[in-house]
Each structure stands twice: as C-alpha cells, then as structure tokens.
Design a protein around this motif. Structure first.
Motif, PDB file in Angstrom:
ATOM      1  N   PRO A 283       4.068  73.774  69.947  1.00  0.00           N
ATOM      2  CA  PRO A 283       4.755  72.491  69.698  1.00  0.00           C
ATOM      3  C   PRO A 283       4.961  71.741  71.014  1.00  0.00           C
ATOM      4  O   PRO A 283       4.742  72.272  72.100  1.00  0.00           O
ATOM      5  N   ILE A 284       5.407  70.506  70.888  1.00  0.00           N
ATOM      6  CA  ILE A 284       5.705  69.696  72.062  1.00  0.00           C
ATOM      7  C   ILE A 284       7.201  69.408  72.073  1.00  0.00           C
ATOM      8  O   ILE A 284       7.809  69.198  71.012  1.00  0.00           O
ATOM      9  N   SER A 285       7.798  69.434  73.238  1.00  0.00           N
ATOM     10  CA  SER A 285       9.235  69.152  73.316  1.00  0.00           C
ATOM     11  C   SER A 285       9.471  67.656  73.169  1.00  0.00           C
ATOM     12  O   SER A 285       8.590  66.831  73.463  1.00  0.00           O
ATOM     13  N   GLU A 286      10.673  67.296  72.729  1.00  0.00           N
ATOM     14  CA  GLU A 286      11.002  65.878  72.570  1.00  0.00           C
ATOM     15  C   GLU A 286      10.931  65.157  73.914  1.00  0.00           C
ATOM     16  O   GLU A 286      10.443  64.023  74.001  1.00  0.00           O
ATOM     17  N   THR A 287      11.371  65.843  74.968  1.00  0.00           N
ATOM     18  CA  THR A 287      11.344  65.228  76.306  1.00  0.00           C
ATOM     19  C   THR A 287       9.917  64.940  76.747  1.00  0.00           C
ATOM     20  O   THR A 287       9.608  63.834  77.215  1.00  0.00           O
ATOM     21  N   LEU A 288       9.026  65.944  76.603  1.00  0.00           N
ATOM     22  CA  LEU A 288       7.637  65.749  77.019  1.00  0.00           C
ATOM     23  C   LEU A 288       6.961  64.691  76.159  1.00  0.00           C
ATOM     24  O   LEU A 288       6.181  63.877  76.665  1.00  0.00           O
ATOM     25  N   LEU A 289       7.245  64.688  74.860  1.00  0.00           N
ATOM     26  CA  LEU A 289       6.638  63.693  73.973  1.00  0.00           C
ATOM     27  C   LEU A 289       7.025  62.280  74.415  1.00  0.00           C
ATOM     28  O   LEU A 289       6.170  61.388  74.496  1.00  0.00           O
ATOM     29  N   LYS A 290       8.299  62.068  74.704  1.00  0.00           N
ATOM     30  CA  LYS A 290       8.747  60.751  75.137  1.00  0.00           C
ATOM     31  C   LYS A 290       8.075  60.347  76.447  1.00  0.00           C
ATOM     32  O   LYS A 290       7.668  59.193  76.627  1.00  0.00           O
ATOM     33  N   GLU A 291       7.949  61.306  77.364  1.00  0.00           N
ATOM     34  CA  GLU A 291       7.298  61.013  78.650  1.00  0.00           C
ATOM     35  C   GLU A 291       5.834  60.648  78.438  1.00  0.00           C
ATOM     36  O   GLU A 291       5.308  59.733  79.090  1.00  0.00           O
ATOM     37  N   CYS A 292       5.159  61.365  77.514  1.00  0.00           N
ATOM     38  CA  CYS A 292       3.737  61.118  77.264  1.00  0.00           C
ATOM     39  C   CYS A 292       3.527  59.774  76.565  1.00  0.00           C
ATOM     40  O   CYS A 292       2.592  59.036  76.887  1.00  0.00           O
ATOM     41  N   ILE A 293       4.387  59.458  75.602  1.00  0.00           N
ATOM     42  CA  ILE A 293       4.269  58.173  74.914  1.00  0.00           C
ATOM     43  C   ILE A 293       4.500  57.032  75.896  1.00  0.00           C
ATOM     44  O   ILE A 293       3.799  56.008  75.875  1.00  0.00           O
ATOM     45  N   ASP A 294       5.457  57.225  76.788  1.00  0.00           N
ATOM     46  CA  ASP A 294       5.741  56.214  77.809  1.00  0.00           C
ATOM     47  C   ASP A 294       4.557  56.038  78.750  1.00  0.00           C
ATOM     48  O   ASP A 294       4.234  54.926  79.166  1.00  0.00           O
TER      49      ASP A 294
ATOM     50  N   ALA B 211      10.307  61.738  64.045  1.00  0.00           N
ATOM     51  CA  ALA B 211      11.046  62.668  64.901  1.00  0.00           C
ATOM     52  C   ALA B 211      11.816  61.921  65.983  1.00  0.00           C
ATOM     53  O   ALA B 211      12.986  62.220  66.256  1.00  0.00           O
ATOM     54  N   LEU B 212      11.175  60.936  66.579  1.00  0.00           N
ATOM     55  CA  LEU B 212      11.811  60.190  67.658  1.00  0.00           C
ATOM     56  C   LEU B 212      12.828  59.174  67.133  1.00  0.00           C
ATOM     57  O   LEU B 212      13.659  58.677  67.896  1.00  0.00           O
ATOM     58  N   ALA B 213      12.744  58.899  65.826  1.00  0.00           N
ATOM     59  CA  ALA B 213      13.658  57.922  65.231  1.00  0.00           C
ATOM     60  C   ALA B 213      14.877  58.571  64.594  1.00  0.00           C
ATOM     61  O   ALA B 213      15.620  57.914  63.865  1.00  0.00           O
ATOM     62  N   GLY B 214      15.061  59.871  64.842  1.00  0.00           N
ATOM     63  CA  GLY B 214      16.267  60.499  64.317  1.00  0.00           C
ATOM     64  C   GLY B 214      16.061  61.807  63.590  1.00  0.00           C
ATOM     65  O   GLY B 214      17.018  62.382  63.072  1.00  0.00           O
TER      66      GLY B 214
ATOM     67  N   GLU C  97      14.012  67.542  64.522  1.00  0.00           N
ATOM     68  CA  GLU C  97      13.633  68.860  64.017  1.00  0.00           C
ATOM     69  C   GLU C  97      12.174  68.903  63.579  1.00  0.00           C
ATOM     70  O   GLU C  97      11.557  69.976  63.544  1.00  0.00           O
ATOM     71  N   LEU C  98      11.590  67.743  63.257  1.00  0.00           N
ATOM     72  CA  LEU C  98      10.185  67.709  62.836  1.00  0.00           C
ATOM     73  C   LEU C  98       9.247  68.186  63.951  1.00  0.00           C
ATOM     74  O   LEU C  98       8.165  68.684  63.672  1.00  0.00           O
ATOM     75  N   LEU C  99       9.675  68.008  65.198  1.00  0.00           N
ATOM     76  CA  LEU C  99       8.827  68.428  66.313  1.00  0.00           C
ATOM     77  C   LEU C  99       8.696  69.942  66.394  1.00  0.00           C
ATOM     78  O   LEU C  99       7.818  70.457  67.088  1.00  0.00           O
TER      79      LEU C  99
END
Length: 516
Positions: A283-294, A324-327, A330-332
């Motif tokens: 899986p990908i962490s929420e922090t890494l996902l946000k950094e990658c999307i950015d 997942a990023l909108a609230g 847990e889906l991540l």
C-alpha cells in the motif's frame, strides 16, 4: 475464425494498421510496430532453425531492452514458451530453475555469463550484446532463416514464470495467451483508465516479474509506445516521465519515495501528459500519496495480484484514492475490489465463505488464473481448488467489497517489491553448525518496506555475528533474501504439533522493530 485468440493477433494487427508508430525504444534501439514485427519474425524463424518447436522452453537471462521484449514475442509467435530468469538469483538457484523448465535454448546478456551453471552451459545460447562464448544476436540473425507458421491458441502457454513457495522450491507458473488477454481486458474495464493508440508507457519493472512482462505485453496489445529502462534509476525515471511525454508507468511505492528524495527540484519538471501512476506490491501511505500527487499531478491506481493470477486480482482505482484523500483514509489500507469478470471471497480453514469483516484466506476465480504449476500437479491441486485460486494471503472484505490484506498466510515477506519466502532462508540457516534453530520474519523498514529478520537459537558458542551470517548466506541466497537483521532467543515458540508460532515471534520483536 477466432480473432484476438493470442497476442500475435494484436501485434500483427498494429504492424499493419499503424506500422509507422513507435512500438519499443531503449537507449540503443527504437523500432516501429512494422519494424518490430519484422524483427520478431526474424528471431522466431531463427529459434525454429535451432530446433525449437511449439511448447519447447526458451530461457531469457537479460535485463529490459527492445531485444528482450521482442524475444518474448518471438517465442509467442511460434508457440514456444519463454522462461524469464531472475538475474538476482544465485547460480545454483538459476541452475535448478532452468533444468526444471527443461529449457532448450538461452538468450542472455553477457554480464550474466557467470550465472550460467551446468545446465545453462549445456544448451545453445545467443548473447544480446558482445560475448566470446556465444553468437551475438545481430550476427545470429544475419544468416537466412524461414519462418514456419504455427497455430497458436488461447489455451497455449505464453510464458512460464517461476515463483517460490512455502517450501522454498521455485515453481513454474503456467500463464496462457488467454490469461494475459483476459487480464489486459479486465484492467481498463475495472479502473476506467485504458491504454489508447499513441499512449506512451514507461517500462521499468524487470521482465522476469509479472508487472514488468505483463505490463509491457498489455501496452503492445493496445498499440502503445513503450519506452524501456534497463534498470530503475530514481533520477532517470523522473527525467524520462517528463522529457518523453510519458502517459503511464507502473512502480512500487518505494520507487516513488526514492525519486522524490533524489530529485529535490521535481516541481520544475513538466508532467502534464502523465495521467496515471500504477503501483503495487504494498500500500501507499497517505503522506507519500499526497507528496506524489503534488509532485506528479496525476491519478494513482493500486493493483493487487500474484504471478498465479497473471497480474491483477483487484484494483484500488483513481476515484478510490480521491475518496481516501477526501475523508476516507482507511481506503488506502485496502487493495481495492475484484477486477471485472472475477470473483473474490474470504474463506476459513474449512473452505467455507466467511461473513463480511471476518479474516480468512483470500481466494479468487477468473479467466486470468494460471493453467497450473509446471510438472507439479500436487502443488496445483492444493493451490487451485474447484477453479478457486488460494492466494495464501489472509484478509477481510468490507460490505462494499473492498479487500484488506491482514497478513500473509504463507509468511511471505515483500522487500522492495521482491517476494521473499522465509522457509527457503530458514532451511539454509539451520544447516550452519552454530545455528540450532531458526525462524525468519519480516520487520518494518523505512527504505524497503520490510526486510528479513533472522531469529536464531544458538547451536554453540560463540554466536554468529551479523557479518558472519551474511557471508554464510551469500553463496546460496540472492542478496535481497539475506537477513538484514539478527536476533538470538533461547527457544522458538512452538505449538503442540511443533509448528513455529511466528505470530508470537512478531509480538516479541514488535517493540524493538516498530512500524515506520
């Protein structure tokens, strides 16, 4: 007449329909679909001239390249079965696999000449680059050879890919043309994101892995242009994504983490044509996902599967990531829902389906499930029961059909995207006179996701040091399988039947090796 019955139908169609479009390119060679089809046919004709017939195994010990993918497709052209060999394995491991497969011919990179054991040295070979001991591909193709047409059906085996089992012995997974075609149709139907004519895909994962090979074949099936990297280079990946106007790439999360760390000015690159990053293995962490999307500004899709399922069993789609990023973070932790045309359920030890939320083994049924294990009917019968693939992964399903992997029934460790099976390591460790007992578990690691930890019972004094253990393992085990960490305990916890209780060992080690 059956259309699109095998991958050859797709390759030949694109060669006729859009022959001028680039099909494959690396840092040495670029071929259009028409040129690639000619190259594939030439290689196929020369393979036949070597006495290789439909169903014969052809080994490939080489890194990613234009010639490598064309060799896989040339084998497909004549119904031969390609066997990609993992060059990260040891000589003895490769010797077992090649002899088990009964390979009759070898294509290889010269740099892996030292990995040729008795079996690979006993068969004819061709080098993709320079070599003193074997013909070079270009010279080998220079002599005339005629191609004999062969009927290839969907049930015919396309490739044989080796994966270790809980016993540590590699097993040859048989994947048919139909399996690959089915999974290639399932992917866009399930994700809502499909390859289109003219799309440009970056191929980084090695061709001895399902993600690398099937991902490349999927691109060919849809008439895409493949830009091929020989190895993963964190900076090179970023530069290629931008400069080559890449639309999609498949990676593992740790590769994204490395690239972000190695390219501090990543926001200066233009990724406007990158629409999807596909990832898997973890899986990908929420922090890494946000950094990658950015950084990349594109959609993300996670795939879960295994070699026995060609490639994908589930997808966590781009819309799931947005949820997942909108609230719904847990889906991540989920690997998504079953792909189109497949069924997934969670079963208990008795094989009966469990209720929503209960943890059991993940089993799956669909057209992408393997044809079986090569010359191993017993393992096949234990793995595929009444058409259901028993993945060996433990998980649960929620009320919306999302799968959450809880643990690995087979205790498999995934380190940097590589599958590691503890039994293989344990069998080697206990052969050392100073080791009385051994168990290997995966522990969290910031760089690789997890790494093997050897938990040992000493067989005498002095105890082996970490350096001595590494040296002992190096001869028989590939580098990524060697335990990175070492702990001694008085005795391994076991149940009344003698089975090691790895769950208890994980609890014992949890404080010292916390999640990262």
């Amino acid at each position: 007449m059956k259309m699109f019955n095998n991958i050859n139908d797709h390759t030949s169609y694109h060669a006729k329909r859009r022959g001028e479009v680039m099909m494959v390119s690396d840092n040495i060679k670029t071929l259009s679909y028409a040129e690639a089809w000619d190259h594939i046919n030439a290689i196929a004709a020369h393979i036949q001239a070597e006495g290789i017939s439909k169903g014969d195994r052809v080994a490939i010990l080489a890194k990613n390249s234009v010639d490598n993918i064309c060799i896989f497709l040339a084998c497909a052209r004549i119904g031969a079965v390609a066997v990609g060999l993992n060059y990260r394995l040891t000589l003895s491991e490769l010797d077992f696999i090649s002899s088990n497969a009964g390979a009759k011919f070898l294509f290889m990179d010269q740099e892996f000449n030292s990995l040729r054991g008795d079996y690979l040295n006993s068969i004819n070979s061709v080098c993709l680059d320079s070599d003193e001991n074997a013909p070079i591909l270009a010279e080998w193709l220079a002599t005339p050879a005629s191609l004999t047409e062969v009927e290839v059906n969907g049930d015919d085996i396309l490739f044989q890919m080796y994966t270790s089992g809980t016993t540590g012995l590699p097993k040859g997974v048989l994947i048919s043309h139909g399996n690959v075609l089915a999974n290639s149709y399932q992917a866009p139907l399930s994700t809502g994101i499909g390859f289109r004519e003219g799309d440009r895909a970056l191929v980084i994962a090695p061709s001895f892995h399902a993600v690398g090979l099937v991902g490349a074949l999927l691109g060919v099936i849809y008439g895409c242009s493949l830009i091929i990297h020989r190895d993963y280079d964190p900076v090179g990946m970023v530069e290629t994504l931008a400069k080559e106007h890449i639309n999609s790439v498949a990676v593992i999360p740790v590769m994204l983490q490395f690239s972000l760390a190695m390219v501090p000015n990543i926001k200066d690159y233009d990724f406007s044509e990158l629409h999807t990053i596909n990832y898997g293995a973890s899986p990908i962490s929420e922090t890494l996902l946000k950094e990658c999307i950015d950084a990349f500004g594109c959609d993300f899709v996670q795939g879960y599967g295994q070699t026995e399922a060609t490639m994908a069993l589930t997808f966590l789609t781009a819309s799931d990531h947005r949820k997942a990023l909108a609230g719904q973070p847990e889906l991540l932790r989920s690997c998504g829902r079953a792909v189109f045309g497949s069924e997934i359920k969670i079963v208990g030890n008795d094989g009966q389906e469990l209720a929503v939320g209960e943890i059991g083994e993940i089993v799956a049924k669909g057209p992408q499930i393997m044809q079986g294990y090569w010359k191993n009917p017993e393992a096949t019968a234990k793995t595929v029961i009444d058409g259901w693939l028993h993945t060996g992964d433990a998980g649960r399903m929620d009320e919306d059909g999302y799968i959450y992997i809880q643990d690995r029934v087979k205790d498999m460790i995934i380190s940097g995207g590589e599958n590691i099976y503890p039994a293989e390591i344990e069998n080697h460790l206990v052969s050392h006179p100073q080791i009385q007992d051994a168990s290997v578990i995966g522990v969290p690691d910031a760089k690789w996701g997890e790494v093997p930890l050897a938990v040992l019972v000493s067989g005498g004094q002095p105890e082996l040091s970490a350096e001595e253990l590494t040296e002992f393992c190096r001869e028989k085990l590939a580098g990524y399988k060697i335990p990175r960490k070492l702990e001694y305990i008085a005795a391994l916890p076991r149940n009344p039947t003698g089975k090691v209780l790895k769950k208890d060992i994980r609890v014992m080690m949890a404080e010292k090796y916390p999640a990262v």
